[in-house]
Design a protein around this motif. Structure first.
Motif, mmCIF file in Angstrom:
data_model
loop_
_atom_site.group_PDB
_atom_site.id
_atom_site.type_symbol
_atom_site.label_atom_id
_atom_site.label_comp_id
_atom_site.label_asym_id
_atom_site.label_seq_id
_atom_site.Cartn_x
_atom_site.Cartn_y
_atom_site.Cartn_z
ATOM 1 N N ASN A 741 13.246 24.630 -19.291
ATOM 2 C CA ASN A 741 12.515 24.098 -18.119
ATOM 3 C C ASN A 741 11.110 23.645 -18.474
ATOM 4 N N ALA A 742 10.836 23.454 -19.761
ATOM 5 C CA ALA A 742 9.522 23.023 -20.236
ATOM 6 C C ALA A 742 9.684 22.611 -21.694
ATOM 7 N N PRO A 743 8.636 21.985 -22.278
ATOM 8 C CA PRO A 743 8.770 21.575 -23.681
ATOM 9 C C PRO A 743 8.953 22.741 -24.636
ATOM 10 N N GLN A 744 8.385 23.893 -24.366
ATOM 11 C CA GLN A 744 8.504 25.052 -25.241
ATOM 12 C C GLN A 744 8.808 26.289 -24.401
ATOM 13 N N VAL A 745 9.379 27.310 -25.042
ATOM 14 C CA VAL A 745 9.641 28.571 -24.372
ATOM 15 C C VAL A 745 9.309 29.708 -25.328
ATOM 16 N N GLN A 746 8.784 30.832 -24.762
ATOM 17 C CA GLN A 746 8.524 32.037 -25.546
ATOM 18 C C GLN A 746 9.202 33.218 -24.847
ATOM 19 N N TYR A 747 9.131 34.362 -25.506
ATOM 20 C CA TYR A 747 9.825 35.526 -24.993
ATOM 21 C C TYR A 747 8.853 36.703 -24.880
ATOM 22 N N ARG A 748 8.815 37.302 -23.701
ATOM 23 C CA ARG A 748 7.986 38.477 -23.450
ATOM 24 C C ARG A 748 8.867 39.720 -23.647
ATOM 25 N N VAL A 749 8.589 40.489 -24.710
ATOM 26 C CA VAL A 749 9.389 41.643 -25.082
ATOM 27 C C VAL A 749 8.638 42.916 -24.672
ATOM 28 N N GLN A 750 9.314 43.816 -23.905
ATOM 29 C CA GLN A 750 8.741 45.087 -23.472
ATOM 30 C C GLN A 750 9.650 46.228 -23.918
ATOM 31 N N TRP A 751 9.018 47.377 -24.300
ATOM 32 C CA TRP A 751 9.819 48.528 -24.708
ATOM 33 C C TRP A 751 9.034 49.814 -24.450
ATOM 34 N N ARG A 752 9.776 50.903 -24.273
ATOM 35 C CA ARG A 752 9.198 52.227 -24.145
ATOM 36 C C ARG A 752 10.309 53.248 -24.366
ATOM 37 N N PRO A 753 9.973 54.478 -24.814
ATOM 38 C CA PRO A 753 11.016 55.486 -25.039
ATOM 39 C C PRO A 753 11.780 55.764 -23.744
ATOM 40 N N GLN A 754 13.071 55.960 -23.876
ATOM 41 C CA GLN A 754 13.918 56.197 -22.718
ATOM 42 C C GLN A 754 13.571 57.547 -22.091
ATOM 43 N N GLY A 755 13.555 57.571 -20.755
ATOM 44 C CA GLY A 755 13.294 58.807 -20.028
ATOM 45 C C GLY A 755 11.834 59.034 -19.697
ATOM 46 N N THR A 756 10.945 58.248 -20.244
ATOM 47 C CA THR A 756 9.505 58.373 -19.942
ATOM 48 C C THR A 756 9.138 57.366 -18.875
ATOM 49 N N GLN A 757 8.157 57.668 -18.097
ATOM 50 C CA GLN A 757 7.664 56.773 -17.054
ATOM 51 C C GLN A 757 6.329 56.160 -17.439
ATOM 52 N N GLY A 758 6.023 56.219 -18.727
ATOM 53 C CA GLY A 758 4.752 55.692 -19.192
ATOM 54 C C GLY A 758 4.726 54.173 -19.190
ATOM 55 N N PRO A 759 3.599 53.616 -19.600
ATOM 56 C CA PRO A 759 3.459 52.148 -19.594
ATOM 57 C C PRO A 759 4.382 51.512 -20.641
ATOM 58 N N TRP A 760 4.707 50.264 -20.351
ATOM 59 C CA TRP A 760 5.523 49.482 -21.288
ATOM 60 C C TRP A 760 4.620 48.870 -22.350
ATOM 61 N N GLN A 761 5.088 48.927 -23.573
ATOM 62 C CA GLN A 761 4.440 48.135 -24.621
ATOM 63 C C GLN A 761 5.088 46.757 -24.618
#
Length: 1245
Positions: A741-761
């Motif tokens: 839907n545009a000339p270029q596209v990037q990807y926003r990758v988020q992760w965090r240990p399973q079972g924690t409610q902490g912030p996403w990296q």
């Protein structure tokens, strides 16, 4: 002949004067042959010439009238008159330019002789002077910008149509458009003026074609006042000025309607017809739609026509009410006729016109109203009728029809004569026709009075048969001809002066018939079609069969092989769509023609280059930014209905020359609305499809570029797997460019240990992977991957669970035991491992086993190991295909994506089984009743051999009388059978036995000497050296062994006398003399059997010492065996050196360091491709650099392939490895293979 009659028939209906020779002394009434046009315009430089020519006997006299008054040209004063003798034409020449003015009027010419008077039509003479524009003072025309103005022309009147031009002083035409236009009246109309119209030299030019003169009006000065605010106004008609008008249009003439409007903005003109559509083939729009011209007006064009002038502020209309009228025209024009005395003369005069014309009659130029009342004529329904005419009634009549649009005149004479009867048709003519047709026998008679005609057939009147029908002109027609109509026919013509007779001969032939005509067919393009035609003909006629295609004759074309015509066959090769149509077989003779038709349809893929669907993009402003409506014209279906249309697009920026389908629509649809994706350069095309496939694509459309938008999709196949123990590699399937839907596209990758409610990296990357470092070993993570472009983010992504890198398993499977199923299969069972000790995803169990040797002795050869991969949810496996009576070693290991864990080991032995079949069973014939059997022991003993079982029976007895006995000695290799029948063949079966019983049998068939025939040496030959000769022969197959004697004889010398065995195949005789001829004699049982000759080499007789042991066969064999053994040892040494040392898997695992290997991919292990390593290397250090060498190539990494899933009867899972070992070990090598198995795929041996 029937055809000939068809063309002759119209001539028989012509006037009798054209078919007979009128006697020269017969008089002829006057006939006008040439006259001036009805309207004659004379210009100042022209003479006045009026024409009037006529024929007749006696000579015709001429006279003229002008405006109904007698006119004598030669008596006119002041002019010169030229008049030809025997002619009514004259020319008047004046001495000044205005002389023609006094001769204007309506002229008529009369031509007379003794038989009557003919009259010309009215000739209107008009004199036109030199055109002049009246003097006038032209004032400047002042107007404000935006207003309308009309510049008048008003040219002098003229009898001929004028041509008007508006020009400036530089003789340049005034440019005309929707705003500025010239009307039919010559005026120049401005719908609204602009400052650019400000000129002082608007000049109207009038062209007079008759005088070849162009005159011009005084220049008009148009002054336009500029203004800052031009006021918009709705349209107003400048011509015509009222709301409606009535017009009369003449039938057959053109109709011109005009509407000129003013207003701001400039109005546009539309034409409407409330009563129905405009006749598209006859209507044209001119002068920027301001003029409607309708050609060849007819009665159906009567009615209302509307012009509509409109702009953005409103509209105005004008209604033309058109009435179609017509000048008089003939329905039945009176004709000249000859009559005989006593007949009734009738002249019909029927005319039509709108309004209905008035019809008047004249006789010899005099109106009937002015003639005496006692005349014997009468007028009835427009016809002039005279009864019982006599020669004195000969006259010239005139029928005149008149309405307000014109006048018609016709001269027709009534000529009464007396002539004897005469038959114009030749006598004794022969007519031929075919059965079923119609024949016409001619008998054209002439006379005055008209003679009567009587038709007979050999004296019998033909009118008694309804098939015979006479015509008024004497012709006899016979319909539905029959064979018995053949004969002679008579025609008798008679009047009051004489009678004449002729004979006609009629022959009726068999009609031509098509017995088998061509049949309609449907063929595919490019194929060929064959039409056949058979017909029957009358044997006395010349037959012909020809072919026609759509009415035109077909014939073979020179070098072209398109058509092949022979023996009633038409073959058309390489069919194309242009070949389809109607094909006719035409069977003909000189008398008749019959035709049989067939239709050819050529089918194929739709559309050709010139017929492909034409693509039209509708106005994109009418649709949303994500939709477009595509329409096209229907493609040529080529006789196979179009089933669907395929709409495709190409993006020349992102994927040039690649076409993608947007969908298909039914074949009866010619438009569709398409949903578009953001930021795509769409170029569309349409392809028609029928049952024969797709046609040619349409021409491409213009490119449509949709605007950018945020992504509507996120990547799929998101995974998290570690390729080291301290990292996690997040991968996903990248978005297709259509979803960017545009000339270029990037990807926003988020992760965090399973079972924690902490912030996403999170991290935004362009490549379809991300390596997360410094993780704990085998920890689950929540992962999200979201598409991002310059317009925003994609939808909220789903959460995927991934894991960091695995370590080698530490769990050791605990064996429950091994159950012996049979001599070649065992069931292995173990307990499930502790998942906490797996250090990763338990992918399954690797079962390795190998044969250590027979229970009698262990093998010292290279050990071949087999592998089976068992799924993680299975804890047992059946190992089949084992060797009986063998010792096996077994290892079971758990494995994850990292590799194999430690092994649990076990050994087991398989019980005895039945042996394999004995090797190389041979039959040697000893006598006519005995055979010697020789064999070798089986290759696979599968236990301890206890002996052999020998069975045999005669073949001819179907297995009856079989004998079987045990041979208890396992070391036995031969057995002699006696008491065999010399006349039978036997089937011999030998089996080795163990305590488990007999094994597979080896079978041979054979018999004794009696079946082999007389003893024969077969292909026997002899060769010689200096002191020896070798005699060799090929024992005949099935021949029994026998003894014979051989003798070498030379002049004065005899050698040999040795007794030989037939099976030994050769014999060498030593102690022969060099260069000596010997005869070799063979004897069997003192009977001479064979003789041959041989000559030794050398130059003289030399006595050689006896041969030493070096020439003995046993010595040669011993030396050959030693050489072969040395060669084998050399090969083994070379293999050992090139392959390096071999170690067991267990030894290797004990010696290997705790290296880091790559994790499993797609539920296997040790299988990371070079492409993936290169991809990661762009942002991370090379993973291979951290992997330690793993030593021996006996690891399971050497066995490539994928898991072959099978299930045994107990439901256990079997996977098999291939036994490929091709890794190279070069001390401390760089092998990247882990200890995990890859490519498990070979069956157990």
């Amino acid at each position: 002949m029937v055809v000939a009659l068809r063309y002759l028939w119209p001539l028989l209906l012509c006037s009798p004067c054209l078919l007979i020779q009128i006697p020269e002394e017969l008089m002829e009434p006057p006939v006008i042959t040439e006259q001036s046009p009805r309207r004659l315009v004379v210009f100042p430089t022209d003479d006045i010439s009026l024409k009037c020519e006529a024929s007749g006997k006696p000579e015709v006299q001429f006279r003229w009238t002008r405006d109904g008054v007698h006119f004598k040209p030669k008596e006119e004063l002041g002019v010169t008159v030229y008049q030809s003798p025997h002619s009514g034409s004259f020319t008047i020449t004046g001495n000044n330019s205005n002389f023609a003015q006094r001769f204007q009027g309506i002229y008529r010419c009369f031509a007379s002789n003794k038989l009557g008077t003919a009259m010309s039509h009215e000739i209107r003479l008009m004199a036109e002077g030199a055109p002049k524009w009246p003097k006038e003072t032209v004032k400047p025309v002042e107007v404000e910008e935006g207003e309308s103005v009309v510049l008048p022309c008003h040219p002098p009147p003229s009898a001929e149509p004028l041509r008007i031009y508006w020009m400036n002083s530089k003789i340049l035409h005034i440019k005309q458009d929707e705003r500025v236009t010239m009307g039919q009246n010559g005026n120049l109309y401005f719908a609204n003026v602009l400052t650019s119209d400000n000129h002082s030299d608007y000049i109207c030019h009038a062209h007079f074609p008759g005088t070849r003169t162009i005159i011009q009006k005084e220049p008009i000065d148009l002054r336009v006042k500029a203004t800052n605010s031009m006021i918009d106004r709705k349209p107003r008609l400048l011509f015509p000025t009222n709301s409606s008008s009535h017009l009369v249009a003449l039938q057959g003439q053109p109709l011109v309607l005009e509407c000129i409007a003013e207003g701001f903005p400039t109005p546009t003109i539309k034409w409407l017809r409330p009563s129905g559509p405009m006749p598209a083939d006859r209507v044209t729009y001119q002068n920027h739609n301001k003029t409607l011209q309708l050609l060849k007006v007819g009665e159906e064009d009567d009615g209302e026509y509307r012009c509509l002038a409109e702009n953005s502020l409103g509209s105005v209309r004008h209604a033309y009410y058109v009435t179609v009228e017509a000048a008089p025209y003939w329905l039945h024009k009176p004709q000249n006729h000859l009559y005989g005395p006593g007949e009734t003369a009738r002249l019909d005069c029927q005319v039509q016109g709108r309004p209905q014309p008035e019809v008047t009659w004249r006789i010899n130029g005099i109106p009937v109203e002015e003639l005496a009342k006692d005349q014997k004529y009468r007028i009835q329904r427009g016809a002039l009728i005279l009864s019982n005419v006599q020669p004195s009634d000969t006259m010239v009549t005139q029928c005149e029809a008149r309405n307000r649009h014109g006048l018609l005149l016709a001269n027709a004479y009534i000529h009464v004569v007396q002539l004897p009867a005469k038959i114009l048709t030749a006598d004794n003519q022969t007519y031929m026709a075919v059965q079923g047709s119609t024949a016409y026998l001619l008998c054209k008679a002439f006379g005055a009075p008209v003679p009567s005609v009587q038709l007979d057939e050999d004296g019998t009147t033909v009118l008694q048969d309804e098939r015979f029908f006479p015509y008024a002109n004497g012709t006899l027609g016979i319909r539905d001809l029959q064979a018995n109509d053949t004969g002679r026919y008579f025609c008798l013509a008679a009047n009051d002066q004489n009678n004449v007779t002729i004979v006609a001969n009629l022959k009726v032939k068999d009609a031509t018939q098509i017995t088998q005509g061509p049949r309609s067919t449907i063929e595919k393009k490019g194929s060929r079609v064959t039409f056949t035609c058979q017909a029957s003909f009358d044997p006395s006629l010349q037959p012909s069969i020809t072919w026609r295609g759509d009415g035109r004759d077909l014939q073979e074309l020179g070098d072209s092989d398109k058509y092949f015509i022979e023996d009633g066959r038409l073959v058309i090769h390489s069919l194309d769509y242009s070949d389809q149509g109607n094909y006719s077989c035409v069977a003909s003779t000189e008398l008749d023609v019959v035709e049989s038709r067939a239709q050819l349809l050529v089918v194929g893929k739709p559309g050709l280059t010139s017929l492909v669907p034409r693509l039209v993009l509708s106005d994109l402003d009418l649709l949303t930014q994500s939709q477009v409506r595509v329409s096209w014209s229907p493609a040529e279906d080529h006789n196979a209905p179009i089933e669907k249309y395929d709409i495709e697009f190409e993006d020349k920026e992102m994927a040039p020359e690649k076409w993608y389908s947007l969908g298909k629509v039914p074949g009866n649809q010619t438009s569709t609305t398409l949903k578009l994706s953001p930021y795509v350069h769409y170029t569309f095309r349409v392809t028609a499809i029928n049952k024969y496939g797709p046609g040619e694509p349409s021409p491409v459309s213009e490119t449509v570029v949709t605007p950018e938008a945020a992504p509507e999709k996120n990547p799929v196949d998101v995974k998290g797997e570690g390729n080291e123990t301290t990292n996690m590699v997040i991968t996903w399937k990248p978005l297709w460019w259509m979803d960017w839907n545009a000339p270029q596209v990037q990807y926003r990758v988020q992760w965090r240990p399973q079972g924690t409610q902490g912030p996403w990296q999170e991290q935004i990357v362009s490549d379809p992977f991300l390596v997360v470092s410094n993780t704990s070993t085998f920890v689950p993570y929540e992962i999200k991957v979201q598409a991002v472009n310059s317009q925003g983010k994609g939808p909220e992504p789903q959460v995927t669970i991934g894991y960091s890198g695995e370590d080698y398993p530490q769990a050791i499977p605990e064996l429950e035991g091994i159950e012996i199923l049979n001599s070649s299969a065992v069931l292995v069972k173990w307990r499930p491992v502790d998942l906490a000790q797996v250090k990763g995803h338990l992918r399954g169990y690797n079962v390795t086993y190998w044969r250590e040797g027979s229970q009698r002795k262990h093998s010292k050869r290279h050990i071949h190991k087999d592998h089976v991969v068992v799924p993680a949810n299975t804890t047992s496996i059946i190992l089949s295909g084992l060797r009986p009576y063998s010792s096996y070693h077994l290892e079971v290991q758990a494995f994850n994506g990292r590799g194999l864990g430690p092994a649990s080991e076990f050994t087991f032995s398989t019980p005895e089984g039945v042996p394999g079949h004995p090797e190389a069973l041979h039959l040697e014939c000893q006598s006519n009743t005995s055979l010697l059997l020789r064999w070798q022991p089986p290759l696979s003993h599968n236990g301890v051999l206890t002996g052999y079982v020998l069975s045999y029976h005669p073949l001819d007895e179907g297995g009856k009388g079989q004998l079987s006995f045990n041979l208890r000695d396992p070391e036995l290799r031969t057995h002699n059978l006696t008491d065999l029948s010399p006349h039978l063949r036997y089937r011999f079966q030998l089996q080795a036995t163990t305590k488990e019983g007999p094994g597979e049998a080896i079978v041979r068939e054979g018999g004794t000497m009696a079946l082999s025939g007389i003893s024969d040496f077969g292909n026997i030959s002899a060769t010689a050296g200096e002191n020896y000769s070798v005699v060799s022969w090929v024992p005949k197959e099935g021949q029994c062994n026998f003894r014979f004697h051989i003798l070498f004889k030379a002049l004065g010398e005899e050698k040999g006398g040795a007794s030989l065995s037939y099976n030994q195949s050769s014999y060498t005789q030593w102690d022969l003399q060099p260069d000596t001829d010997y005869e070799i004699h063979l004897f069997k049982e003192r009977m001479f059997r064979h003789q041959m000759a041989v000559k030794t080499n050398g130059t003289g007789r030399v006595r050689l010492p006896p041969a030493g042991f070096a020439t003995e066969g046993w010595f040669i064999g011993f030396v050959s065996a030693i050489i072969l053994l040395l060669l084998v040892l050399l090969i083994l040494c070379f293999i050992k050196r090139s392959k390096g040392g071999k170690y067991s898997v267990k030894d290797k695992e004990d010696t290997q360091v705790d290296s880091e290997a790559r994790p499993m991919k797609d539920e296997t292990f040790g299988e990371y491709s070079d492409n993936e390593e290169k991809a990661f290397g762009s942002s991370q250090p090379s993973l291979n650099g951290d992997i330690k060498p793993l030593g021996s190539d006996d690891s399971l990494a050497d066995y490539g392939g994928s898991v072959d899933v099978q299930f045994n009867e107990d439901g256990s899972f079997i996977g098999q490895y291939s036994g490929k070992k091709e890794k190279e070990a070069a001390g401390g090598n760089d092998s990247s293979g882990a200890t995990s198995p890859i490519n498990p795929a070979v069956a157990l041996e």
